[in-house]
Write a protein that holds these residues in place. Sequence first.
Motif, PDB file in Angstrom:
ATOM      1  N   SER A   3      -5.822   1.476   1.008  1.00  0.00           N
ATOM      2  CA  SER A   3      -6.079   0.679  -0.191  1.00  0.00           C
ATOM      3  C   SER A   3      -4.847  -0.164  -0.490  1.00  0.00           C
ATOM      4  N   VAL A   4      -5.091  -1.362  -1.046  1.00  0.00           N
ATOM      5  CA  VAL A   4      -4.013  -2.295  -1.378  1.00  0.00           C
ATOM      6  C   VAL A   4      -4.242  -2.826  -2.784  1.00  0.00           C
ATOM      7  N   GLN A   5      -3.201  -3.401  -3.361  1.00  0.00           N
ATOM      8  CA  GLN A   5      -3.341  -4.008  -4.675  1.00  0.00           C
ATOM      9  C   GLN A   5      -4.286  -5.206  -4.587  1.00  0.00           C
ATOM     10  N   THR A   6      -5.073  -5.403  -5.624  1.00  0.00           N
ATOM     11  CA  THR A   6      -6.071  -6.474  -5.616  1.00  0.00           C
ATOM     12  C   THR A   6      -5.453  -7.832  -5.336  1.00  0.00           C
ATOM     13  N   GLU A   7      -4.332  -8.134  -5.983  1.00  0.00           N
ATOM     14  CA  GLU A   7      -3.759  -9.476  -5.878  1.00  0.00           C
ATOM     15  C   GLU A   7      -3.185  -9.782  -4.502  1.00  0.00           C
ATOM     16  N   VAL A   8      -2.981  -8.789  -3.654  1.00  0.00           N
ATOM     17  CA  VAL A   8      -2.426  -9.054  -2.321  1.00  0.00           C
ATOM     18  C   VAL A   8      -3.432  -8.715  -1.219  1.00  0.00           C
ATOM     19  N   THR A   9      -4.709  -8.596  -1.579  1.00  0.00           N
ATOM     20  CA  THR A   9      -5.713  -8.212  -0.591  1.00  0.00           C
ATOM     21  C   THR A   9      -5.731  -9.169   0.592  1.00  0.00           C
ATOM     22  N   GLY A  10      -5.784 -10.475   0.322  1.00  0.00           N
ATOM     23  CA  GLY A  10      -5.823 -11.456   1.399  1.00  0.00           C
ATOM     24  C   GLY A  10      -4.572 -11.401   2.264  1.00  0.00           C
ATOM     25  N   ALA A  11      -3.402 -11.326   1.625  1.00  0.00           N
ATOM     26  CA  ALA A  11      -2.144 -11.280   2.371  1.00  0.00           C
ATOM     27  C   ALA A  11      -2.053 -10.008   3.202  1.00  0.00           C
ATOM     28  N   ALA A  12      -2.459  -8.882   2.623  1.00  0.00           N
ATOM     29  CA  ALA A  12      -2.390  -7.614   3.350  1.00  0.00           C
ATOM     30  C   ALA A  12      -3.319  -7.614   4.555  1.00  0.00           C
ATOM     31  N   LEU A  13      -4.515  -8.148   4.368  1.00  0.00           N
ATOM     32  CA  LEU A  13      -5.457  -8.201   5.470  1.00  0.00           C
ATOM     33  C   LEU A  13      -4.945  -9.141   6.569  1.00  0.00           C
TER      34      LEU A  13
ATOM     35  N   THR B   1       0.836  -1.199   0.000  1.00  0.00           N
ATOM     36  CA  THR B   1       0.000   0.000   0.000  1.00  0.00           C
ATOM     37  C   THR B   1       0.866   1.242   0.000  1.00  0.00           C
ATOM     38  N   TYR B   2       0.269   2.365  -0.403  1.00  0.00           N
ATOM     39  CA  TYR B   2       0.946   3.650  -0.270  1.00  0.00           C
ATOM     40  C   TYR B   2       0.772   4.224   1.131  1.00  0.00           C
ATOM     41  N   GLY B   3      -0.136   3.670   1.885  1.00  0.00           N
ATOM     42  CA  GLY B   3      -0.349   4.151   3.245  1.00  0.00           C
ATOM     43  C   GLY B   3      -1.634   3.603   3.818  1.00  0.00           C
ATOM     44  N   ILE B   4      -1.619   3.352   5.108  1.00  0.00           N
ATOM     45  CA  ILE B   4      -2.821   2.872   5.794  1.00  0.00           C
ATOM     46  C   ILE B   4      -2.886   3.567   7.141  1.00  0.00           C
ATOM     47  N   ARG B   5      -4.064   3.979   7.543  1.00  0.00           N
ATOM     48  CA  ARG B   5      -4.207   4.804   8.735  1.00  0.00           C
ATOM     49  C   ARG B   5      -5.245   4.230   9.699  1.00  0.00           C
ATOM     50  N   ALA B   6      -4.956   4.373  10.983  1.00  0.00           N
ATOM     51  CA  ALA B   6      -5.917   4.070  12.039  1.00  0.00           C
ATOM     52  C   ALA B   6      -6.341   5.385  12.677  1.00  0.00           C
ATOM     53  N   PHE B   7      -7.599   5.478  13.093  1.00  0.00           N
ATOM     54  CA  PHE B   7      -8.102   6.762  13.579  1.00  0.00           C
ATOM     55  C   PHE B   7      -9.313   6.563  14.495  1.00  0.00           C
ATOM     56  N   PRO B   8      -9.487   7.469  15.467  1.00  0.00           N
ATOM     57  CA  PRO B   8     -10.761   7.572  16.195  1.00  0.00           C
ATOM     58  C   PRO B   8     -11.537   8.774  15.673  1.00  0.00           C
ATOM     59  N   GLN B   9     -12.828   8.594  15.423  1.00  0.00           N
ATOM     60  CA  GLN B   9     -13.633   9.679  14.851  1.00  0.00           C
ATOM     61  C   GLN B   9     -14.963   9.755  15.586  1.00  0.00           C
ATOM     62  N   VAL B  10     -15.229  10.890  16.197  1.00  0.00           N
ATOM     63  CA  VAL B  10     -16.478  11.050  16.933  1.00  0.00           C
ATOM     64  C   VAL B  10     -17.647  11.019  15.961  1.00  0.00           C
ATOM     65  N   VAL B  11     -18.618  10.169  16.247  1.00  0.00           N
ATOM     66  CA  VAL B  11     -19.837  10.111  15.436  1.00  0.00           C
ATOM     67  C   VAL B  11     -20.829  11.117  15.986  1.00  0.00           C
TER      68      VAL B  11
END
Length: 455
Positions: free
Chosen positions: A332-342, A304-314
């Motif tokens: 977002s991740v490349q389609t072919e590595v979705t399972g591995a990335a997750l 991925t180019y970047g992945i973020r974790a965040f708290p957001q008040v609803v």
Amino acid sequence: MTLHPRPEAAEPRPWVFPAPERSVLGNGLTVLRCHRPGRHVVAVELSVDAPLHAEPEGLDGVATLTARALAEGTARMDGEEFAAALERCGATLDAQADHPGIRVSLEVPASRLEQALELVAEAVRAPAFPDAEIERLVANRLDEITHELANPQRRAAMALYAELFPAADRVSRPRQGTAETVRRIDRDAVAAFHAEHFRPATACAVIAGDLSEADLDGVLERTLGAWGGTPAEHSRLAPVASDDAARVVIVDRPGSVQTQVLIGRTGPDRHDPTWAEQVVGIYCLGGTLTSRLDRVLREEKGYTYGIRAFPQVVRSGEGGDGRGALLGIAGSVQTEVTGAALGDLVAVIRGVADGGLTADERNAAVQNLVGVAPLKYETAAAVADTLADQVEQGLPDDYQAHQYQRLAKVTAEAATAAATAAFPLDRMVVVLVGDASRIGDEVRKLGIGPVTVQS
């Protein structure tokens, strides 16, 4: 030539978030003023108690259109004349609707504050809502919806909120309405929503900037103080209910070369005493380029180019219910590595729970969160926005000032406990927007919850 000794660095001066002064105008409007010397562009945030849950059934989006229509003409001026008057003040005006209500935002040079506030007062007190302008705004919103449905990030957010929250709860549906509901909105619906909810007694104006040259009491009484309205009680928001049992929803986008990932659950909001620990823990997990998720998925694996974790008040539940925040992980991740990335993402979360966050990770997070605060709040607009958020969330006026003190005291152990509590593997809803035929089988093998596919 005389040589002078090199100046020595002085001890850093302590910084605290500026404290506002609270008052109430004769018409019941609450005012928070925050004098910021040298900030000659003054920011005003006017919060109107017109929450999304008050929209009439079947008219989701009417609050958004009401907000957008405020600057499209008044009883005295048409839209072009109103825009020209704003321009002569050197002012910018914006209005948006969100779950707590409608927010009207103004920025203007301090020397033109009274003229600009006169325009704001006129817009909220006597908007014209011309039929042609409402029709145009409806058409614009329908065009936006078409683009949003084609945007993987927006599709993921829509799917996540629909999964997490009950269908009867306004939080579960798009904030600005759907095509079906927006098409029903006309001038009468907008005017009725305005008449029902725009009252000074339940509104609050936050004003930040250099106020030294202004007779602010007089300016406010002559402008926003002239806004009349009947007495009213503040809206009471019900606690946020949710179902965050572990499951995976794939929103199918055949042929997509990337998978948009959005993981979410509900957790403590800013009223909770563990909020500071949660902020630091989540920041260590995925708050910046040096966080653990980025280090593994971006630097080590190249998924991925970047992945973020965040708290957001609803929204804050009545009395600070503590279940008003969305805790999320997005990227977002490349389609072919979705399972591995997750799978690696889950492994990172498990690793934090098992091995804990390091002192270096904690120190970097606290330095970023606390150390940049003086720069973050350099402008009057940033200060006003934060104070208005506090008002809408039912927090005390000095909340943000104490929050930085709390953040600075969070330990690595407390941050670890909070990050682990934020993302328990059996309480996460995973939304994937991508090619279901290519990612479905690999995701099912992970065993992180039942998998369903939406078209």
